[in-house]
Design a protein around this motif. Structure first.
Motif, PDB file in Angstrom:
ATOM      1  N   HIS A 131       9.844 -74.181  16.362  1.00  0.00           N
ATOM      2  CA  HIS A 131       9.591 -72.974  15.596  1.00  0.00           C
ATOM      3  C   HIS A 131      10.087 -71.931  16.715  1.00  0.00           C
ATOM      4  CE1 HIS A 131       5.847 -74.541  13.447  1.00  0.00           C
ATOM      5  NE2 HIS A 131       6.923 -75.026  12.959  1.00  0.00           N
ATOM      6  N   CYS A 132      10.986 -70.923  16.234  1.00  0.00           N
ATOM      7  CA  CYS A 132      11.588 -70.074  16.925  1.00  0.00           C
ATOM      8  C   CYS A 132      11.258 -68.587  16.258  1.00  0.00           C
ATOM      9  CB  CYS A 132      12.984 -70.046  16.912  1.00  0.00           C
ATOM     10  SG  CYS A 132      13.527 -71.435  18.034  1.00  0.00           S
ATOM     11  N   TYR A 133      11.170 -67.730  17.462  1.00  0.00           N
ATOM     12  CA  TYR A 133      10.726 -66.356  17.112  1.00  0.00           C
ATOM     13  C   TYR A 133      11.459 -65.648  17.944  1.00  0.00           C
ATOM     14  CZ  TYR A 133       6.216 -68.761  15.855  1.00  0.00           C
ATOM     15  OH  TYR A 133       5.430 -69.614  15.423  1.00  0.00           O
ATOM     16  N   GLN A 134      11.694 -64.231  17.512  1.00  0.00           N
ATOM     17  CA  GLN A 134      11.992 -63.077  18.431  1.00  0.00           C
ATOM     18  C   GLN A 134      10.770 -62.139  18.544  1.00  0.00           C
ATOM     19  OE1 GLN A 134      15.015 -62.587  19.853  1.00  0.00           O
ATOM     20  NE2 GLN A 134      15.839 -64.441  19.223  1.00  0.00           N
ATOM     21  N   VAL A 135      10.266 -62.095  19.716  1.00  0.00           N
ATOM     22  CA  VAL A 135       8.929 -61.558  19.803  1.00  0.00           C
ATOM     23  C   VAL A 135       9.423 -60.011  20.655  1.00  0.00           C
ATOM     24  CG1 VAL A 135       6.815 -61.285  21.102  1.00  0.00           C
ATOM     25  CG2 VAL A 135       7.493 -63.541  19.906  1.00  0.00           C
ATOM     26  N   PRO A 136       8.956 -58.996  19.766  1.00  0.00           N
ATOM     27  CA  PRO A 136       9.186 -57.656  20.587  1.00  0.00           C
ATOM     28  C   PRO A 136       8.412 -57.462  21.696  1.00  0.00           C
ATOM     29  CG  PRO A 136       8.107 -57.455  18.419  1.00  0.00           C
ATOM     30  CD  PRO A 136       8.194 -58.644  18.529  1.00  0.00           C
ATOM     31  N   VAL A 137       8.801 -56.878  22.701  1.00  0.00           N
ATOM     32  CA  VAL A 137       7.903 -56.690  23.864  1.00  0.00           C
ATOM     33  C   VAL A 137       8.126 -55.197  24.549  1.00  0.00           C
ATOM     34  CG1 VAL A 137       7.749 -58.972  24.510  1.00  0.00           C
ATOM     35  CG2 VAL A 137       9.818 -57.564  25.427  1.00  0.00           C
ATOM     36  N   GLU A 138       9.133 -54.442  23.716  1.00  0.00           N
ATOM     37  CA  GLU A 138       9.494 -53.293  24.267  1.00  0.00           C
ATOM     38  C   GLU A 138      10.058 -52.085  22.880  1.00  0.00           C
ATOM     39  OE1 GLU A 138      12.256 -51.045  27.314  1.00  0.00           O
ATOM     40  OE2 GLU A 138      10.957 -52.477  28.197  1.00  0.00           O
ATOM     41  N   PRO A 139       9.388 -51.343  22.627  1.00  0.00           N
ATOM     42  CA  PRO A 139       9.725 -50.420  21.331  1.00  0.00           C
ATOM     43  C   PRO A 139      11.012 -49.563  22.059  1.00  0.00           C
ATOM     44  CG  PRO A 139       7.967 -49.412  22.388  1.00  0.00           C
ATOM     45  CD  PRO A 139       8.252 -50.738  23.018  1.00  0.00           C
ATOM     46  N   GLY A 140      11.771 -48.773  20.739  1.00  0.00           N
ATOM     47  CA  GLY A 140      12.830 -48.003  21.120  1.00  0.00           C
ATOM     48  C   GLY A 140      13.860 -48.133  20.158  1.00  0.00           C
ATOM     49  N   GLU A 141      15.141 -47.452  20.208  1.00  0.00           N
ATOM     50  CA  GLU A 141      16.208 -47.568  19.505  1.00  0.00           C
ATOM     51  C   GLU A 141      16.796 -49.026  19.567  1.00  0.00           C
ATOM     52  OE1 GLU A 141      18.931 -44.347  20.196  1.00  0.00           O
ATOM     53  OE2 GLU A 141      17.667 -42.885  19.801  1.00  0.00           O
ATOM     54  N   GLN A 142      16.772 -49.317  20.499  1.00  0.00           N
ATOM     55  CA  GLN A 142      17.245 -50.772  20.870  1.00  0.00           C
ATOM     56  C   GLN A 142      16.086 -51.788  21.407  1.00  0.00           C
ATOM     57  OE1 GLN A 142      20.772 -50.315  23.190  1.00  0.00           O
ATOM     58  NE2 GLN A 142      22.001 -50.425  21.612  1.00  0.00           N
ATOM     59  N   PRO A 143      15.143 -52.216  20.718  1.00  0.00           N
ATOM     60  CA  PRO A 143      13.991 -52.961  21.039  1.00  0.00           C
ATOM     61  C   PRO A 143      14.465 -54.114  21.851  1.00  0.00           C
ATOM     62  CG  PRO A 143      13.893 -52.401  18.725  1.00  0.00           C
ATOM     63  CD  PRO A 143      15.127 -52.110  19.074  1.00  0.00           C
ATOM     64  N   VAL A 144      13.622 -54.312  22.893  1.00  0.00           N
ATOM     65  CA  VAL A 144      13.716 -55.566  23.851  1.00  0.00           C
ATOM     66  C   VAL A 144      12.839 -56.660  23.064  1.00  0.00           C
ATOM     67  CG1 VAL A 144      13.167 -56.648  25.694  1.00  0.00           C
ATOM     68  CG2 VAL A 144      13.873 -54.563  25.816  1.00  0.00           C
ATOM     69  N   LYS A 145      13.601 -57.672  22.970  1.00  0.00           N
ATOM     70  CA  LYS A 145      12.939 -58.928  22.059  1.00  0.00           C
ATOM     71  C   LYS A 145      13.325 -60.148  22.985  1.00  0.00           C
ATOM     72  CE  LYS A 145      15.805 -58.158  18.713  1.00  0.00           C
ATOM     73  NZ  LYS A 145      16.670 -58.203  17.490  1.00  0.00           N
ATOM     74  N   LEU A 146      12.244 -61.067  22.942  1.00  0.00           N
ATOM     75  CA  LEU A 146      12.192 -62.178  23.919  1.00  0.00           C
ATOM     76  C   LEU A 146      12.165 -63.356  22.834  1.00  0.00           C
ATOM     77  CD1 LEU A 146       9.500 -62.004  26.460  1.00  0.00           C
ATOM     78  CD2 LEU A 146      12.080 -61.224  26.558  1.00  0.00           C
ATOM     79  N   ALA A 147      13.215 -64.265  23.059  1.00  0.00           N
ATOM     80  CA  ALA A 147      13.351 -65.609  22.417  1.00  0.00           C
ATOM     81  C   ALA A 147      12.162 -66.531  22.918  1.00  0.00           C
ATOM     82  CB  ALA A 147      14.748 -66.298  22.822  1.00  0.00           C
ATOM     83  N   VAL A 148      11.491 -67.021  21.960  1.00  0.00           N
ATOM     84  CA  VAL A 148      10.434 -67.871  22.145  1.00  0.00           C
ATOM     85  C   VAL A 148      10.555 -69.100  21.094  1.00  0.00           C
ATOM     86  CG1 VAL A 148       8.006 -68.324  21.811  1.00  0.00           C
ATOM     87  CG2 VAL A 148       8.852 -66.073  22.456  1.00  0.00           C
ATOM     88  N   ALA A 149      10.484 -70.275  21.803  1.00  0.00           N
ATOM     89  CA  ALA A 149      10.585 -71.572  20.932  1.00  0.00           C
ATOM     90  C   ALA A 149       9.464 -72.447  21.258  1.00  0.00           C
ATOM     91  CB  ALA A 149      11.619 -72.523  21.643  1.00  0.00           C
ATOM     92  N   VAL A 150       8.962 -72.859  20.244  1.00  0.00           N
ATOM     93  CA  VAL A 150       7.348 -73.679  20.148  1.00  0.00           C
ATOM     94  C   VAL A 150       7.412 -74.931  19.615  1.00  0.00           C
ATOM     95  CG1 VAL A 150       4.999 -73.505  19.332  1.00  0.00           C
ATOM     96  CG2 VAL A 150       6.078 -71.359  19.790  1.00  0.00           C
ATOM     97  N   ALA A 151       6.973 -76.122  20.062  1.00  0.00           N
ATOM     98  CA  ALA A 151       6.917 -77.473  19.745  1.00  0.00           C
ATOM     99  C   ALA A 151       5.634 -77.629  19.041  1.00  0.00           C
ATOM    100  CB  ALA A 151       7.234 -78.406  20.817  1.00  0.00           C
TER     101      ALA A 151
END
Length: 487
Positions: free
Chosen positions: A50-70
């Motif tokens: 299961h893959c996610y793009q998790v937002p950790v910093e808002p803004g015009e170009q939000p920072v997202k972290l790639a997360v993979a879950v088994a």
């Protein structure tokens, strides 16, 4: 792991429009539904993730972290296990091959891999030296300095406190309550900092190759020397290996005379010398890197014996596995963290003392001292650790060339409930060896109970390489086979 393949496959990991930071924080305070995920595959594991793009910093170009879950095979409500990668600079998604060893853990709990900012699929901060290593330290400094100038805006925005805060945001976004952490190498440092800063979010820790908060782990020449001495002692007890004589003295002469000769290794496939001259520090670092893996370390006596007698092909083949040794790291991230949090607290006197009377000398620390001289990030210090009550499983290899067992034995007085497994002859990271995966699963299921660790003593070094064809065959089993054939 092939990072490029992983990144290509990760293109399917896309989520719905990003939530604001306020909503993310709010989700952590209620029983939120698990956010939608896309299915993805990563190299090293055949099952869907299961893959996610998790937002950790808002803004015009939000920072997202790639997360993979088994996902857990048979979920029973057990807290998930988060895997924290080393380096600093390795991506958690590079730890996917661990899943094949953690099947017992994965039976009842999710296993989560978060690529920290600047690593892997979360905007890898690379400098172009990961796979094309410069020929000497001057060229290395020039390449690192150019990388800093070109991406300077990123350098001060990558540090451990931010990584830990991001991890807490991911935990809340995924709707997890308490979590367990597995950390390897530098990942143990990250895990210990998370324990300090977010103790209420944590249930238990598994720390493999422990890098305590207060330890200067980049001073590793003495640890590498001790690992080599253990290898020498084990070799003397092996009939085929002992036949190589004093290969340690051969190594000292080889390194002392290396740059007086041709100082070129051979192409392991073609058998002809490569054009690039290989400096002494690079050869010494290849020896050091081989000590990380007991299987590679078992080849060293034969390889060094042959090199001292003019045959560089075995050394070339072994070195090709580790030169460069940076291809699994995002080096921009590595320097941003190491220069701000580690190298700044190591003095010249400490470097000299650590390197004295060792085969490695300053060959490892010089790389980072040189890089940090052209990577002027702000210094960041850690607070003094406070006592914590979480159950902790510590795992060490007795022959680890950078994080020896003494780090776990003597530097963690602030952990009140810890168990320590030491794999005799083990190198760096032992979570996949022998019965260790089973013990990790047992610990996570009953972290307050003492483990039966008898099986750890049954883990052995791999057999020594006896000649170009590999280890010597055991004569006793062969004799038994011949006897049965004659019956």
């Amino acid at each position: 792991m092939a990072k490029e393949l992983a990144r290509n496959r990760a293109g399917a990991c896309v989520l719905k429009p990003l939530m604001s930071l306020i909503v993310v924080l709010y989700c952590g305070s209620v029983a939120a539904q698990e956010p939608a995920a896309e299915t993805c595959y990563l190299d090293g594991w055949s099952q869907p993730l299961h893959c996610y793009q998790v937002p950790v910093e808002p803004g015009e170009q939000p920072v997202k972290l790639a997360v993979a879950v088994a996902p857990a095979v048979n979920p029973d409500g057990s807290e998930p296990l988060y895997l924290l990668a080393g380096g600093p600079g390795q991506a958690a998604s590079d730890l996917v091959p661990l899943l094949s060893s953690f099947t017992k853990v994965n039976r009842n709990r999710d296993i989560v891999m978060v690529d920290r900012r600047g690593a892997g699929r979360s905007g890898a901060f690379e400098c172009g030296i990961e796979e094309d290593f410069p020929a000497d330290l001057d060229a290395f400094a020039a390449s690192v300095g150019q990388c800093y100038e070109e991406q300077q805006q990123r350098t001060n925005g990558l540090y451990s406190r931010q990584t830990v805060d991001d991890l807490e945001l991911v935990r809340a976004h995924l709707g997890h309550g308490k979590i367990a952490l597995w950390g390897g190498s530098w990942g143990t440092r990250t895990a210990l900092l998370y324990q300090q800063w977010y103790p209420d979010s944590l249930s238990a820790l598994v720390l493999d190759a422990v890098a305590p908060i207060e330890t200067k782990v980049f001073l590793s020449a003495q640890a590498a020397e001790q690992a080599l001495q253990q290898l020498q002692d084990a070799c003397l007890e092996d009939v085929s290996c002992a036949g190589f004589g004093d290969w340690r003295a051969d190594l000292d002469r080889l390194l002392a005379e290396w740059e007086q000769g041709d100082s070129r290794l051979a192409d392991p496939l073609k058998g002809i010398p490569v054009e690039r001259r290989v400096p002494r520090w690079e050869v010494a670092n290849a020896i050091r890197a081989a000590l990380y893996d007991p299987g590679a370390a078992a080849q060293l006596p034969y390889v060094i014996h042959q090199a001292a007698r003019g045959n560089l092909l075995p050394l070339s083949g072994l070195a090709s596995l580790f030169l460069p040794a940076s291809d699994s790291m995002s080096m921009g991230l590595t320097f941003s963290v190491a220069c701000a949090e580690e190298l700044n607290r190591i003095s010249t006197e400490e470097m000299e003392a650590d390197s004295r009377d060792t085969f490695l000398g300053t060959g490892f620390i010089d790389l980072f001292a040189t890089g940090c001289s052209v990577w002027p990030v702000a210094e960041r210090s850690y607070p003094s650790p406070e006592v914590r009550e979480h159950p902790v499983l510590l795992i060490s290899g007795s022959a680890d060339p950078i994080t020896p067992p003494s780090y776990a034995d003597t530097r963690l007085d602030y952990l009140n409930h810890k168990q320590h497994l030491v794999v005799e002859g083990g190198g760096h990271i032992n979570s996949r060896r022998g019965c260790i995966p089973t013990l990790i699963a047992e610990f996570l299921n009953s972290p307050a109970q003492p483990l039966d660790t008898q099986c750890v003593s049954e883990i052995r070094r791999p057999p020594f390489m006896a000649d170009a064809f590999g280890p010597a065959l055991d004569a006793a089993p062969l004799a038994n086979l011949e006897g049965k054939a004659n019956d």
